[in-house]
Design a protein around this motif. Structure first.
Motif, short mmCIF file in Angstrom:
data_model
loop_
_atom_site.label_atom_id
_atom_site.label_comp_id
_atom_site.label_asym_id
_atom_site.label_seq_id
_atom_site.Cartn_x
_atom_site.Cartn_y
_atom_site.Cartn_z
N LEU A 16 0.83 -1.20 0.00
CA LEU A 16 0.00 0.00 0.00
C LEU A 16 0.86 1.25 0.00
CD1 LEU A 16 -2.94 1.06 0.13
CD2 LEU A 16 -2.68 1.13 2.62
N ARG A 17 1.87 1.28 0.82
CA ARG A 17 2.75 2.46 0.90
C ARG A 17 3.53 2.64 -0.41
NH1 ARG A 17 6.07 5.01 4.94
NH2 ARG A 17 6.67 7.03 4.02
N VAL A 25 2.62 1.73 -3.45
CA VAL A 25 1.72 2.19 -4.50
C VAL A 25 1.34 3.65 -4.29
CG1 VAL A 25 -0.54 1.85 -5.57
CG2 VAL A 25 0.87 -0.12 -4.98
N ALA A 26 1.21 4.04 -3.03
CA ALA A 26 0.81 5.42 -2.71
C ALA A 26 1.97 6.39 -2.69
CB ALA A 26 0.09 5.44 -1.36
N ARG A 38 -4.80 9.26 -0.59
CA ARG A 38 -3.82 8.51 -1.36
C ARG A 38 -3.96 7.01 -1.12
NH1 ARG A 38 0.18 11.15 2.39
NH2 ARG A 38 1.05 9.51 3.73
N GLU A 39 -4.32 6.62 0.09
CA GLU A 39 -4.49 5.20 0.37
C GLU A 39 -5.74 4.64 -0.31
OE1 GLU A 39 -4.23 4.55 4.57
OE2 GLU A 39 -2.05 4.74 4.57
N ALA A 59 -4.63 4.27 -3.93
CA ALA A 59 -3.71 3.14 -4.04
C ALA A 59 -4.45 1.82 -3.94
CB ALA A 59 -2.63 3.23 -2.95
N TYR A 63 -6.06 0.77 -7.27
CA TYR A 63 -5.17 0.24 -8.29
C TYR A 63 -4.54 -1.08 -7.86
CZ TYR A 63 -5.93 4.32 -11.11
OH TYR A 63 -6.54 5.26 -11.90
N ILE A 64 -4.40 -1.30 -6.56
CA ILE A 64 -3.96 -2.61 -6.09
C ILE A 64 -4.99 -3.67 -6.50
CG2 ILE A 64 -3.62 -4.01 -4.01
CD1 ILE A 64 -2.32 -1.47 -2.76
N GLU A 95 -2.11 -5.82 0.57
CA GLU A 95 -1.81 -4.42 0.88
C GLU A 95 -0.75 -4.27 1.98
OE1 GLU A 95 -5.91 -4.57 -0.89
OE2 GLU A 95 -4.77 -5.74 0.58
N ARG A 155 1.61 1.48 -8.88
CA ARG A 155 2.17 2.78 -8.45
C ARG A 155 2.15 3.78 -9.59
NH1 ARG A 155 8.04 2.42 -6.19
NH2 ARG A 155 8.42 1.88 -8.37
N SER A 200 -1.43 4.91 -10.19
CA SER A 200 -2.06 5.67 -9.11
C SER A 200 -1.82 7.16 -9.21
CB SER A 200 -1.58 5.15 -7.75
OG SER A 200 -0.23 5.49 -7.52
#
Length: 266
Positions: free
Chosen positions: A106-107, A109-110, A123-124, A127, A130-131, A140, A159, A162
């Motif tokens: 998660l981090r 991708v964001a 942002r989460e 993300a 798109y995950i 995640e 990423r 996003s």
């Protein structure tokens, strides 16, 4: 398939708007001339593959479009504006994943949104979407070392998606995965091209892959690189993806490209 047939199929459709344009782009590394007056248009909302012999400057051209390195001469335009460096209108999907090893999926991708100052909750949420879109729902909170190579590449793609860049630059993104995963990625990529309305510029060494995923294929000559020809396998795209690898037009296009490249392969 003959060049006349390809051209007639292309003429049946209205010309696409141009998202990225390179004009007389040259790049020298000391005495080595990598690119020489290379000009190419990339239609908006389509996928263009850069295909050619090893060392012909495909990645160099991609990095110039990204604004990561400057051309020696010539210019690149994105949406009519000259590229002078990296920008939010472009996102890069690296061959080696380029993930943060200490950050969760998660981090990771964001992360691009974090750099832009987007609030954490927003942002989460982006993300997470798109995950899910790249097939990683449930991972995640995993870390890169806990993922397979294919899964890590999906994180890199999520990423890039996003940050909502208009142009996605992909440098051999499927080269490090096994054949089965690669085929699934190719199918997923076509879905993303259809759904995201973004412009994809895709570097590959695989003729088969280029014909399968591309709206347009630019064949580059050996260094100093120029565009040899541009092929638009329009008829293949119109038939969809089911059984495409057995389609006569697909096979003919692969053979035609190989015939044009084989003399440059050592």
């Amino acid at each position: 398939m003959s060049q006349i047939s390809l051209a007639s199929r292309q003429a049946a459709k209205p010309a696409a708007e141009i998202a990225v344009r390179t004009r007389d782009v040259s790049k020298n590394y000391g005495s080595v001339e990598a690119l020489k007056k290379l000009s190419l248009d990339f239609p908006r909302g389509q996928l263009t593959s850069l295909l050619g012999p090893s060392g012909c400057g495909k990645t160099t051209l991609l990095k110039i479009i990204a604004g990561l390195i400057p051309p020696t001469s010539g210019e690149v335009e994105v949406n009519g504006k000259t590229v002078t460096g990296p920008g939010p209108d472009r996102a890069f999907v690296f061959q080696d994943f380029a993930l943060l090893p200490w950050a969760t999926v998660l981090r990771n991708v964001a992360f691009g949104l974090e750099l832009r100052g987007v609030a954490q909750s927003e942002r989460e949420d982006i993300a997470a979407k798109y995950i899910r879109d790249v097939g990683l729902a449930g991972f995640e909170t995993s870390y890169p070392h806990q993922l397979s190579g294919g899964m890590r590449q999906r994180v890199g793609l999520a990423r890039a998606l996003s940050v909502d860049a208009e142009v996605l630059l992909m440098d051999e993104p499927f080269s490090a995965v096994d054949e089965q995963t690669r085929r699934k990625f190719q199918e997923d990529l076509l879905t993303l091209v259809a759904n995201e309305n973004k412009t994809f510029i895709f570097v590959t060494h695989s003729i088969e892959e280029a014909v399968y995923v591309s709206d347009q294929i630019a064949i580059l000559l050996p260094r100093p690189s120029r565009v040899s020809e541009v092929i638009r396998p329009t008829g293949i795209r119109e038939k969809g993806t089911e059984n495409i690898r057995r389609d006569p037009e697909y096979l003919d296009t692969v053979d035609r490209i190989w015939a044009s490249l084989r003399s440059y392969v050592e």
